[in-house]
Design a protein around this motif. Structure first.
Motif, PDB file in Angstrom:
ATOM      1  N   TYR A  22       8.541   6.306   6.742  1.00 22.87           N
ATOM      2  CA  TYR A  22       7.612   5.725   6.612  1.00 22.87           C
ATOM      3  C   TYR A  22       7.180   5.311   5.081  1.00 22.87           C
ATOM      4  O   TYR A  22       7.676   6.466   4.362  1.00 22.87           O
ATOM      5  CB  TYR A  22       6.102   6.362   7.432  1.00 22.87           C
ATOM      6  CG  TYR A  22       6.496   6.782   8.624  1.00 22.87           C
ATOM      7  CD1 TYR A  22       6.879   8.053   9.100  1.00 22.87           C
ATOM      8  CD2 TYR A  22       5.928   5.855   9.691  1.00 22.87           C
ATOM      9  CE1 TYR A  22       6.952   8.162  10.525  1.00 22.87           C
ATOM     10  CE2 TYR A  22       6.071   6.085  10.899  1.00 22.87           C
ATOM     11  CZ  TYR A  22       6.842   7.355  11.483  1.00 22.87           C
ATOM     12  OH  TYR A  22       6.680   7.366  12.777  1.00 22.87           O
ATOM     13  N   LEU A  23       6.428   4.687   4.680  1.00 21.50           N
ATOM     14  CA  LEU A  23       5.796   4.170   3.146  1.00 21.50           C
ATOM     15  C   LEU A  23       4.356   4.206   3.422  1.00 21.50           C
ATOM     16  O   LEU A  23       4.134   2.843   3.649  1.00 21.50           O
ATOM     17  CB  LEU A  23       6.592   3.071   2.830  1.00 21.50           C
ATOM     18  CG  LEU A  23       6.249   3.025   1.194  1.00 21.50           C
ATOM     19  CD1 LEU A  23       6.782   4.351   0.450  1.00 21.50           C
ATOM     20  CD2 LEU A  23       6.773   1.754   0.762  1.00 21.50           C
ATOM     21  N   GLN A  24       3.512   5.160   2.959  1.00 20.21           N
ATOM     22  CA  GLN A  24       2.162   5.085   3.034  1.00 20.21           C
ATOM     23  C   GLN A  24       1.903   4.366   1.733  1.00 20.21           C
ATOM     24  O   GLN A  24       2.128   5.110   0.711  1.00 20.21           O
ATOM     25  CB  GLN A  24       1.697   6.344   3.341  1.00 20.21           C
ATOM     26  CG  GLN A  24       0.013   6.314   3.034  1.00 20.21           C
ATOM     27  CD  GLN A  24      -0.963   5.422   4.332  1.00 20.21           C
ATOM     28  OE1 GLN A  24      -0.259   5.685   5.627  1.00 20.21           O
ATOM     29  NE2 GLN A  24      -1.763   4.613   3.931  1.00 20.21           N
ATOM     30  N   MET A  25       1.367   3.458   1.549  1.00 22.21           N
ATOM     31  CA  MET A  25       0.749   2.741   0.444  1.00 22.21           C
ATOM     32  C   MET A  25      -0.578   2.563   0.206  1.00 22.21           C
ATOM     33  O   MET A  25      -1.239   1.843   1.220  1.00 22.21           O
ATOM     34  CB  MET A  25       1.417   1.011   0.460  1.00 22.21           C
ATOM     35  CG  MET A  25       2.820   1.171   0.575  1.00 22.21           C
ATOM     36  SD  MET A  25       3.555  -0.492   0.477  1.00 22.21           S
ATOM     37  CE  MET A  25       2.726  -1.437   1.521  1.00 22.21           C
ATOM     38  N   ASN A  26      -1.341   3.301  -0.754  1.00 24.20           N
ATOM     39  CA  ASN A  26      -2.661   3.447  -1.034  1.00 24.20           C
ATOM     40  C   ASN A  26      -2.930   2.698  -2.276  1.00 24.20           C
ATOM     41  O   ASN A  26      -2.164   2.406  -3.162  1.00 24.20           O
ATOM     42  CB  ASN A  26      -3.139   4.692  -0.937  1.00 24.20           C
ATOM     43  CG  ASN A  26      -3.002   5.397   0.479  1.00 24.20           C
ATOM     44  OD1 ASN A  26      -2.994   5.011   1.492  1.00 24.20           O
ATOM     45  ND2 ASN A  26      -2.507   6.813   0.343  1.00 24.20           N
ATOM     46  N   SER A  27      -4.209   2.310  -2.281  1.00 30.75           N
ATOM     47  CA  SER A  27      -4.832   1.867  -3.786  1.00 30.75           C
ATOM     48  C   SER A  27      -4.053   0.621  -3.993  1.00 30.75           C
ATOM     49  O   SER A  27      -3.590   0.523  -5.226  1.00 30.75           O
ATOM     50  CB  SER A  27      -4.662   2.885  -4.724  1.00 30.75           C
ATOM     51  OG  SER A  27      -5.584   4.029  -4.367  1.00 30.75           O
ATOM     52  N   LEU A  28      -3.554  -0.282  -3.367  1.00 30.22           N
ATOM     53  CA  LEU A  28      -2.837  -1.268  -3.571  1.00 30.22           C
ATOM     54  C   LEU A  28      -3.335  -2.278  -4.370  1.00 30.22           C
ATOM     55  O   LEU A  28      -4.619  -2.265  -4.582  1.00 30.22           O
ATOM     56  CB  LEU A  28      -2.462  -2.170  -2.070  1.00 30.22           C
ATOM     57  CG  LEU A  28      -1.481  -1.358  -1.289  1.00 30.22           C
ATOM     58  CD1 LEU A  28      -1.652  -1.952   0.207  1.00 30.22           C
ATOM     59  CD2 LEU A  28      -0.091  -1.541  -1.710  1.00 30.22           C
ATOM     60  N   LYS A  29      -2.286  -2.822  -5.379  1.00 35.26           N
ATOM     61  CA  LYS A  29      -2.620  -3.726  -6.277  1.00 35.26           C
ATOM     62  C   LYS A  29      -1.969  -5.117  -5.950  1.00 35.26           C
ATOM     63  O   LYS A  29      -1.157  -5.325  -5.391  1.00 35.26           O
ATOM     64  CB  LYS A  29      -2.524  -3.231  -7.768  1.00 35.26           C
ATOM     65  CG  LYS A  29      -2.873  -1.828  -8.190  1.00 35.26           C
ATOM     66  CD  LYS A  29      -2.084  -1.250  -9.068  1.00 35.26           C
ATOM     67  CE  LYS A  29      -2.533  -0.098  -9.529  1.00 35.26           C
ATOM     68  NZ  LYS A  29      -1.997   0.799 -10.657  1.00 35.26           N
ATOM     69  N   SER A  30      -2.668  -6.315  -6.615  1.00 36.82           N
ATOM     70  CA  SER A  30      -1.895  -7.503  -6.475  1.00 36.82           C
ATOM     71  C   SER A  30      -0.650  -7.580  -6.754  1.00 36.82           C
ATOM     72  O   SER A  30       0.404  -8.089  -6.091  1.00 36.82           O
ATOM     73  CB  SER A  30      -2.825  -8.789  -7.203  1.00 36.82           C
ATOM     74  OG  SER A  30      -2.630  -8.239  -8.626  1.00 36.82           O
ATOM     75  N   GLU A  31      -0.189  -6.768  -7.768  1.00 37.68           N
ATOM     76  CA  GLU A  31       1.147  -6.387  -8.185  1.00 37.68           C
ATOM     77  C   GLU A  31       2.286  -5.846  -7.265  1.00 37.68           C
ATOM     78  O   GLU A  31       3.285  -5.756  -7.497  1.00 37.68           O
ATOM     79  CB  GLU A  31       1.200  -5.980  -9.689  1.00 37.68           C
ATOM     80  CG  GLU A  31       0.742  -4.648  -9.791  1.00 37.68           C
ATOM     81  CD  GLU A  31      -0.858  -4.828 -10.267  1.00 37.68           C
ATOM     82  OE1 GLU A  31      -1.412  -5.750 -10.010  1.00 37.68           O
ATOM     83  OE2 GLU A  31      -1.058  -3.990 -11.262  1.00 37.68           O
TER      84      GLU A  31
END
Length: 118
Positions: free
Chosen positions: A79-88
Motif C-alpha cells: 500500500y501507499l498511503q498518501m496524505n497532504s496531497l499537492k498538485s505536484e
C-alpha cells in the motif's frame, strides 16, 4: 513470473488523501523489494517509496512525512498511503518489484492515475 496490479488512484483536492494498492499474483513476493514510482507527462519516472521484505521503508525527499508505504505479505499487497496531497503529486503511479538480491526492478504494473486538483 509476477504480475502487479495497481488500484486506488483518482481525483482528489489539494490537502486530501488517497491510498494506492499494489497486488501481486503469479507467485508470493514476500521476499521481494516493492517500490512505488511516478511519472507525470513530459517528465522522467521518479522514485516515490520502497519497502523491503523485512519492512524497511525508504522515501523520496518530496514525499517524506506525507506518504507511508506498508505491506501485507499474507495478501500479497503493498500500500501507499498518501496524505497532504499537492498538485505536484499528480502523476501516474506505478508499483514495481524485484528480488532482494537484485538491484533493478524486474516487474512493473500498468499504473494508476492520481490527479490532485481543486
Amino acid at each position: 513470473q509476477v504480475q502487479l496490479a495497481e488500484s486506488g488512484g483518482g481525483l482528489v483536492q489539494p490537502g486530501g488523501s488517497l491510498r494506492l494498492s499494489c497486488v501481486a499474483s503469479g507467485r508470493t513476493f514476500d521476499s521481494y523489494v516493492v517500490g512505488w514510482f511516478r511519472q507525470a507527462p513530459g517528465t522522467e519516472r521518479s522514485f516515490v517509496a520502497a519497502i523491503s521484505w523485512s519492512g524497511g521503508e525508504y522515501y523520496g525527499d518530496s514525499v517524506k512525512g506525507r506518504f507511508t508505504i506498508a505491506r501485507d505479505n499474507a495478501k500479497n499487497t503493498v500500500y501507499l498511503q498518501m496524505n497532504s496531497l499537492k498538485s505536484e503529486d499528480t502523476a501516474v503511479y506505478l508499483c514495481a518489484g524485484r528480488p532482494a538480491e537484485r538491484t533493478g526492478y524486474e516487474y512493473w504494473g500498468q499504473g494508476t492515475q492520481v490527479t490532485v486538483s481543486s
